[in-house]
Design a protein around this motif. Structure first.
Motif, short mmCIF file in Angstrom:
data_model
loop_
_atom_site.label_atom_id
_atom_site.label_comp_id
_atom_site.label_asym_id
_atom_site.label_seq_id
_atom_site.Cartn_x
_atom_site.Cartn_y
_atom_site.Cartn_z
N GLY A 263 0.80 -1.22 0.00
CA GLY A 263 0.00 0.00 0.00
C GLY A 263 0.82 1.26 0.00
O GLY A 263 0.26 2.35 0.00
N VAL A 264 2.16 1.14 0.02
CA VAL A 264 3.04 2.30 -0.05
C VAL A 264 3.70 2.31 -1.42
O VAL A 264 4.41 1.37 -1.78
N PHE A 265 3.45 3.33 -2.20
CA PHE A 265 3.98 3.43 -3.55
C PHE A 265 5.06 4.52 -3.55
O PHE A 265 4.77 5.68 -3.28
N VAL A 266 6.27 4.11 -3.81
CA VAL A 266 7.42 5.01 -3.66
C VAL A 266 7.80 5.59 -5.02
O VAL A 266 8.12 4.85 -5.96
N LEU A 267 7.75 6.90 -5.11
CA LEU A 267 8.20 7.63 -6.30
C LEU A 267 9.35 8.54 -5.90
O LEU A 267 9.44 8.97 -4.75
N ALA A 268 10.20 8.81 -6.84
CA ALA A 268 11.31 9.72 -6.57
C ALA A 268 11.57 10.55 -7.81
O ALA A 268 11.23 10.15 -8.94
N ALA A 269 12.16 11.72 -7.62
CA ALA A 269 12.48 12.61 -8.73
C ALA A 269 13.92 13.05 -8.62
O ALA A 269 14.46 13.20 -7.52
N THR A 270 14.54 13.25 -9.76
CA THR A 270 15.91 13.73 -9.78
C THR A 270 16.19 14.43 -11.10
O THR A 270 15.61 14.08 -12.13
N ASN A 271 17.08 15.41 -11.05
CA ASN A 271 17.59 16.01 -12.26
C ASN A 271 18.86 15.30 -12.73
O ASN A 271 19.29 15.50 -13.86
N SER A 272 19.45 14.47 -11.85
CA SER A 272 20.73 13.83 -12.15
C SER A 272 20.68 12.35 -11.81
O SER A 272 21.27 11.91 -10.80
N PRO A 273 19.97 11.54 -12.59
CA PRO A 273 19.87 10.11 -12.26
C PRO A 273 21.22 9.40 -12.29
O PRO A 273 21.39 8.36 -11.64
#
Length: 415
Positions: A263-273
């Motif tokens: 039930g926990v959906f983890v998203l992440a954002a980055t400009n420098s993968p």
């Protein structure tokens, strides 16, 4: 984050044009997004004073009253909205927060929410994301449809696991997309930044990470969003020992070593993968990536229309503006419209008469406003061409090839 200069500009415009309900409503919406609920409520009430049946104002007034700590006023606005829209008495207003669990409703003294973390119930969905058709298609395929069809997953013997990493140039809406995913799933939204986790005291950063995952699990379904994950999960070879321990804690939490992440959906954002620790990219963690590029022509048109909707304007050639703003991020477009509006306001303040934003204002603004994405693309091009052995950046490489083909075609027509 909504710019204070934009809000100030709209406040000045609303004082010059106090009867413009659309302007007041737009200002109320921006104030609410900026966390200034009491001011948003005042602007919404200004609209309702002359248009008491304005549904957008009623809904916004209800949300703002809730945030401002006036549940009785919020309930009144919800009832008025329900009466006008034909909602059955007792049903949740649209859009509504997630239903509260039965046990929580039965508890006469529920525990107050953790004030440290900004746990939200988003009121936006992917339908509110302008353009970006391919991004939304990929999100639906990789995350949303599987979550809505769990029986289909079982039939194919598949399981939904791991997180999704959004990457691309800054200002292109990665955080807004993550929020919209939570709204699409009717889930809570918990955004976590670098300053929320890192602490000067030994071991506290790891405890902060554990705490935020525990909070997300208690409030499942929940979208847990890590912004600037490259700063939090940088390659451990480039970090001191204490900082590397934070990455280890993040890996443990993602793996659900101590508690289930169901039930926990983890998203992440980055400009420098390319700076993210490779261990975070392994299966079961952030094993899927999604490139979020600057808005295409359709998206730029929708964004310009949205920004101009509550601003007086006339004689604008939006098609020309769309062509002149290729490569602009969503943030760049917002700044461009704000700059053009400020030019019109400057003249209005000097003359004492409101005048609309015109094409000439945009012509002047475009002399100063340039796309902020160029530097990112220069760095990303090198990675896509020389550090793509495992195919991670195939999507980015395809974008550069398409751009090169378009440029060649344009030069051919020029001959």
């Amino acid at each position: 984050m909504v710019s204070d200069s934009v809000i100030s500009a709209l406040q000045a415009a609303s004082r010059l044009d106090p009867d413009n309900a659309d302007l007041h409503l737009h200002l109320a919406d921006l104030l609410f997004q900026a966390g200034r609920a009491a001011e948003a409520l005042a602007e919404a009430r200004q609209v309702l004073f002359t248009q008491p049946d304005r549904l957008e104002a009623l809904r916004l007034a209800a949300w703002a009253a809730e945030e401002a700590g006036d549940p009785q006023a919020a309930a009144r606005y919800h009832r008025l909205n329900d009466a006008l829209t034909g909602v059955i008495q007792g049903a949740a207003p649209l859009p509504a927060p997630m239903p509260t669990p039965v046990l929580a409703e039965a508890d006469p003294t529920p525990e107050p929410p953790d004030a440290r973390w900004d746990l939200q119930t988003p009121r936006v969905t992917l339908a509110d994301v302008a353009g970006m058709t391919e991004v939304k298609r990929r999100l639906d395929l990789a995350l949303i449809s599987p979550l809505r069809n769990p029986e289909l997953l079982k039939m194919y013997g598949a399981a939904l696991g791991g997180g999704l990493l959004l990457y691309g140039p800054p200002g292109c809406g990665k955080t807004f997309i993550a929020r919209a995913v939570a709204g699409e799933l009717n889930a809570r939204f918990l955004a976590v930044g670098l300053s929320d986790v890192l602490d000067m005291y030994m071991g506290q950063s790891e405890r902060n990470l554990s705490e935020v995952f525990a909070l997300a699990r208690r409030n499942a379904p929940c979208v847990l969003f890590f912004d600037e994950i490259d700063a939090l999960g940088r390659r451990r070879s480039q970090m001191r020992h204490s900082a590397a321990n934070v990455v280890g804690q993040l890996l443990s939490e993602l793996d659900g070593a101590k508690a289930s992440n169901e039930g926990v959906f983890v998203l992440a954002a980055t400009n420098s993968p390319w700076d993210v620790d490779p261990a975070l990219r392994r299966p079961g963690r952030f094993d899927r990536t999604l490139l979020v590029l600057p808005p295409d022509a359709a998206a730029r048109l929708a964004l310009l229309q949205s920004q101009l909707r509550s601003r007086p304007h006339e004689g604008l050639d939006l098609s020309a503006l769309v062509q002149q703003t290729e490569g602009f991020s969503g943030a760049d477009l917002t700044y461009l419209v704000s700059s053009a509006t400020e030019l019109a306001m400057e003249e209005a303040i000097a003359s004492g008469q409101v005048r609309p934003v015109r094409q000439a204002d945009f012509v002047r603004a475009l002399r100063e406003v340039r796309p902020s994405t160029a530097a990112w693309f220069e760095s990303a091009r090198n990675v896509a061409q020389f550090a793509n052995q495992d195919g991670t950046y195939d999507e980015l490489l395809g974008y550069f090839r398409n751009q090169s083909g378009r440029n060649e075609s344009g030069r051919g027509r020029g001959r």
